[in-house]
Design an enzyme around this catalytic site. Sequence first.
Site, PDB file in Angstrom:
ATOM      1  N   ASP A  56       0.851  -1.184   0.000  1.00  0.00           N
ATOM      2  CA  ASP A  56       0.000   0.000   0.000  1.00  0.00           C
ATOM      3  C   ASP A  56       0.901   1.253   0.000  1.00  0.00           C
ATOM      4  O   ASP A  56       1.879   1.306  -0.740  1.00  0.00           O
ATOM      5  CB  ASP A  56      -0.954  -0.042   1.199  1.00  0.00           C
ATOM      6  CG  ASP A  56      -2.094   0.971   1.094  1.00  0.00           C
ATOM      7  OD1 ASP A  56      -3.112   0.632   0.473  1.00  0.00           O
ATOM      8  OD2 ASP A  56      -1.957   2.099   1.600  1.00  0.00           O
ATOM      9  N   TYR A  76      -3.363  11.357   1.883  1.00  0.00           N
ATOM     10  CA  TYR A  76      -3.925  11.339   0.526  1.00  0.00           C
ATOM     11  C   TYR A  76      -3.947  12.738  -0.066  1.00  0.00           C
ATOM     12  O   TYR A  76      -3.701  12.929  -1.264  1.00  0.00           O
ATOM     13  CB  TYR A  76      -5.349  10.759   0.555  1.00  0.00           C
ATOM     14  CG  TYR A  76      -5.399   9.264   0.681  1.00  0.00           C
ATOM     15  CD1 TYR A  76      -5.654   8.455  -0.424  1.00  0.00           C
ATOM     16  CD2 TYR A  76      -5.197   8.633   1.903  1.00  0.00           C
ATOM     17  CE1 TYR A  76      -5.711   7.075  -0.326  1.00  0.00           C
ATOM     18  CE2 TYR A  76      -5.246   7.262   2.025  1.00  0.00           C
ATOM     19  CZ  TYR A  76      -5.501   6.489   0.905  1.00  0.00           C
ATOM     20  OH  TYR A  76      -5.543   5.116   1.019  1.00  0.00           O
ATOM     21  N   HIS A 118      -4.565  -7.672  -0.272  1.00  0.00           N
ATOM     22  CA  HIS A 118      -3.901  -6.382  -0.151  1.00  0.00           C
ATOM     23  C   HIS A 118      -3.099  -6.245   1.138  1.00  0.00           C
ATOM     24  O   HIS A 118      -2.043  -5.627   1.151  1.00  0.00           O
ATOM     25  CB  HIS A 118      -4.955  -5.274  -0.237  1.00  0.00           C
ATOM     26  CG  HIS A 118      -4.388  -3.900  -0.242  1.00  0.00           C
ATOM     27  ND1 HIS A 118      -3.661  -3.394  -1.302  1.00  0.00           N
ATOM     28  CD2 HIS A 118      -4.432  -2.898   0.688  1.00  0.00           C
ATOM     29  CE1 HIS A 118      -3.283  -2.159  -1.034  1.00  0.00           C
ATOM     30  NE2 HIS A 118      -3.734  -1.836   0.164  1.00  0.00           N
TER      31      HIS A 118
END
Length: 396
Positions: free
Chosen positions: A183, A321, A374
């Site tokens: 990630d 982000y 993931h």
Amino acid sequence: MPVTSEVAIRPFTFEFPESELEALRQRIAATRWPDKETVADQSQGVPLATSQALAQYWASDYDWRKVEAKLNALPQFITEIDGLDIHFIHIRSKHEDALPLIVTHGWPGSIIEQLKIIEPLTDPTAHGGDASDAFHLVIPSGPGYGFSGKPTTTGWGLDRIARAWIELMKRLGYTRYAAQGGDWGAIVTELMALQAPPELVGIHTNMASVVPPEIDQALRTGNPLPSDLSDDEKAASDQLAFFYQHIGYAVEMGTRPQTLTGLTDSPVGLATFMLDHDAKSLELISRAFAGQPEGLTRDDVLDNITLFWLTNTAVSAARLYWELTSPAFLATRGVSIPVAVSVFPDELYQAPHSWTEKAYPNLVHYNKLDKGGHFAAWEQPQLLAEEIRVGLRSLR
């Protein structure tokens, strides 16, 4: 034994007051629920049944003190880097020739993700490996995550985190080490490689950034893909197209993180937002709360969410982000140092070997696994630990 610099590295432990845990349980019990979804699948998001099963277990049976004790049994530290306190776990293997390895988590993860790989990597002889496979581990909490400081100004993006990790390893006295991540951690690890400190001998990633720029651009604009893609390349493109269409959480955090105040006010709101990272992970977690644990247990999921809640880091973590400088976060970057790649079947996309060997001219390992997704360190710790051992073995 590494020799630390004169910059202070402070031992760290913690214990949250029982009053905070009781307040959490009261908030869960007071949740105001939405109507049930109008579909029979998960296309509208986290199903009401999953949210309610999570809440019932969280409020009545979940025990935070177990993971709190587990973390406090590990050597944890705080050190200030570039004006911000950085929290990290630092575990020295009993094997003195172990290779130092810095492991970086992503979102919606934390240091909780890596707890299961600590023993297999630091004590391989007790977990099916050889002493020559041992690692000294450094596992930091990202800025704004967990017990690390929360940036109060802009600028703490992925490049700056990579620089901070390089400084952290230098501060710990390591003159030769490797880096690993998934990630955001995978991207931080690649950015460390691009900064190319001489001490960094190679990296391992379980979310490789190998998408050719023209493919990434086509997927983002809706333009036609090249007609000569192999079956693996076409499958990867289809997976990426699906992911890009279902990335609403990232759009919200990337553009309006401060609007997510509800995540700091509602535990169940926080939990459902964090559960809805990708389709395969949500399916896995939903099964766990339906009594079918496979890879992740209910406690695994709630250990991580509860850490976010108790440290009030939902919004501070989301701002990472907002700091992203390019949407092409899975496109190739030009990493030239040795790279090992592990591809899990339920990852956001399965990186084709053809793209991978072009993206990493010094590719030392590539392997497709038969299970895992993931959150590989969390879901399949033995498989990932073995991949890290094999992938970095030639760099010792």
